[in-house]
Design a protein around this motif. Structure first.
Motif, short mmCIF file in Angstrom:
data_model
loop_
_atom_site.label_atom_id
_atom_site.label_comp_id
_atom_site.label_asym_id
_atom_site.label_seq_id
_atom_site.Cartn_x
_atom_site.Cartn_y
_atom_site.Cartn_z
N ARG A 1 -103.91 -6.42 -9.56
CA ARG A 1 -103.01 -7.12 -8.65
C ARG A 1 -103.80 -8.04 -7.72
O ARG A 1 -104.91 -7.70 -7.29
CB ARG A 1 -102.24 -6.14 -7.78
N SER A 2 -103.18 -9.16 -7.42
CA SER A 2 -103.70 -10.07 -6.41
C SER A 2 -102.47 -10.72 -5.78
O SER A 2 -101.78 -11.50 -6.43
CB SER A 2 -104.61 -11.12 -7.03
N GLY A 3 -102.19 -10.36 -4.54
CA GLY A 3 -100.97 -10.85 -3.90
C GLY A 3 -99.77 -10.35 -4.68
O GLY A 3 -99.64 -9.16 -4.96
N LYS A 4 -98.89 -11.26 -5.08
CA LYS A 4 -97.70 -10.90 -5.85
C LYS A 4 -97.94 -10.93 -7.36
O LYS A 4 -97.05 -10.65 -8.14
CB LYS A 4 -96.54 -11.83 -5.50
N MET A 5 -99.16 -11.29 -7.75
CA MET A 5 -99.47 -11.38 -9.17
C MET A 5 -99.92 -10.02 -9.70
O MET A 5 -100.59 -9.27 -9.01
CB MET A 5 -100.57 -12.41 -9.41
N GLU A 6 -99.54 -9.76 -10.95
CA GLU A 6 -99.91 -8.48 -11.58
C GLU A 6 -100.14 -8.68 -13.07
O GLU A 6 -99.42 -9.43 -13.72
CB GLU A 6 -98.81 -7.45 -11.37
N LEU A 7 -101.14 -7.99 -13.58
CA LEU A 7 -101.37 -7.92 -15.02
C LEU A 7 -101.42 -6.44 -15.39
O LEU A 7 -102.11 -5.66 -14.72
CB LEU A 7 -102.69 -8.61 -15.40
N ASP A 8 -100.71 -6.05 -16.45
CA ASP A 8 -100.67 -4.63 -16.83
C ASP A 8 -102.04 -4.15 -17.28
O ASP A 8 -102.57 -3.19 -16.74
CB ASP A 8 -99.64 -4.39 -17.93
N ILE A 9 -102.59 -4.80 -18.30
CA ILE A 9 -103.92 -4.43 -18.80
C ILE A 9 -104.70 -5.70 -19.09
O ILE A 9 -104.19 -6.63 -19.72
CB ILE A 9 -103.84 -3.58 -20.09
N VAL A 10 -105.94 -5.72 -18.64
CA VAL A 10 -106.88 -6.78 -19.01
C VAL A 10 -107.99 -6.08 -19.79
O VAL A 10 -108.61 -5.14 -19.29
CB VAL A 10 -107.44 -7.52 -17.79
N ALA A 11 -108.18 -6.53 -21.01
CA ALA A 11 -109.18 -5.91 -21.89
C ALA A 11 -110.05 -7.01 -22.50
O ALA A 11 -109.79 -8.20 -22.32
CB ALA A 11 -108.47 -5.11 -22.99
N SER A 12 -111.05 -6.58 -23.23
CA SER A 12 -111.86 -7.55 -23.97
C SER A 12 -112.29 -6.93 -25.29
O SER A 12 -112.42 -5.71 -25.42
CB SER A 12 -113.07 -8.00 -23.15
N ILE A 13 -112.46 -7.82 -26.25
CA ILE A 13 -112.98 -7.45 -27.56
C ILE A 13 -113.51 -8.72 -28.21
O ILE A 13 -112.92 -9.80 -28.08
CB ILE A 13 -111.90 -6.77 -28.44
N ASP A 14 -114.64 -8.61 -28.86
CA ASP A 14 -115.22 -9.74 -29.61
C ASP A 14 -115.26 -11.03 -28.80
O ASP A 14 -114.79 -12.07 -29.24
CB ASP A 14 -114.43 -9.97 -30.91
N ASN A 15 -115.80 -10.98 -27.59
CA ASN A 15 -115.91 -12.16 -26.73
C ASN A 15 -114.57 -12.83 -26.45
O ASN A 15 -114.49 -14.05 -26.32
CB ASN A 15 -116.90 -13.17 -27.30
N MET A 16 -113.52 -12.04 -26.38
CA MET A 16 -112.20 -12.56 -26.06
C MET A 16 -111.60 -11.72 -24.94
O MET A 16 -111.69 -10.49 -24.95
CB MET A 16 -111.27 -12.51 -27.28
#
Length: 123
Positions: free
Chosen positions: A32-47
């Motif tokens: 979360r940042s202010g009113k913004m939200e992301l459920d999951i942030v992940a990475s795989i294979d430089n993505m």
């Protein structure tokens, strides 16, 4: 905590476990940042993979992924832009949806890779 909130939290936990089992690195859950939200942030294979998680007890009225509307997509894209800028990330980005149906310990999980692209006019 309301039952529907607990179901969503459990769904996000199961989605993160699923991604880890598939080789993803989880960077954030419920970022979360202010009113913004992301459920999951992940990475795989430089993505960088931004995952919207939708959980329902059943599909009687609609599939969970059908709740990801254009309005919701615009919010996800703006939050992703903020996340990338805050952490100075230089990776390709993919937007996925993980749909979960069930409750308790029993969930049917569907991982939809490249579920959507950022709209051209996401502002």
């Amino acid at each position: 905590m309301a039952k529907h909130n607990q179901l969503g939290k459990t769904g996000e936990e199961r989605a993160a476990e699923y991604l880890i089992s598939k080789g993803y690195t989880i960077r954030e859950v419920n970022w979360r940042s202010g009113k913004m939200e992301l459920d999951i942030v992940a990475s795989i294979d430089n993505m960088l993979v931004v995952v919207e998680v939708k959980t329902r007890k059943n599909s009687r009225f609609s599939l969970p992924e059908e709740a990801v509307t254009l309005h919701k997509i615009n919010h996800i894209v703006r939050a992703t832009e903020a996340y990338i800028n805050i952490y100075d990330i230089h990776l390709d980005v993919r937007f996925d949806i993980i749909s979960l149906i069930g409750e308790g310990d029993e969930f049917e999980i569907e991982h939809i890779e490249d579920a959507f692209l950022p709209p051209l006019n996401s502002r």
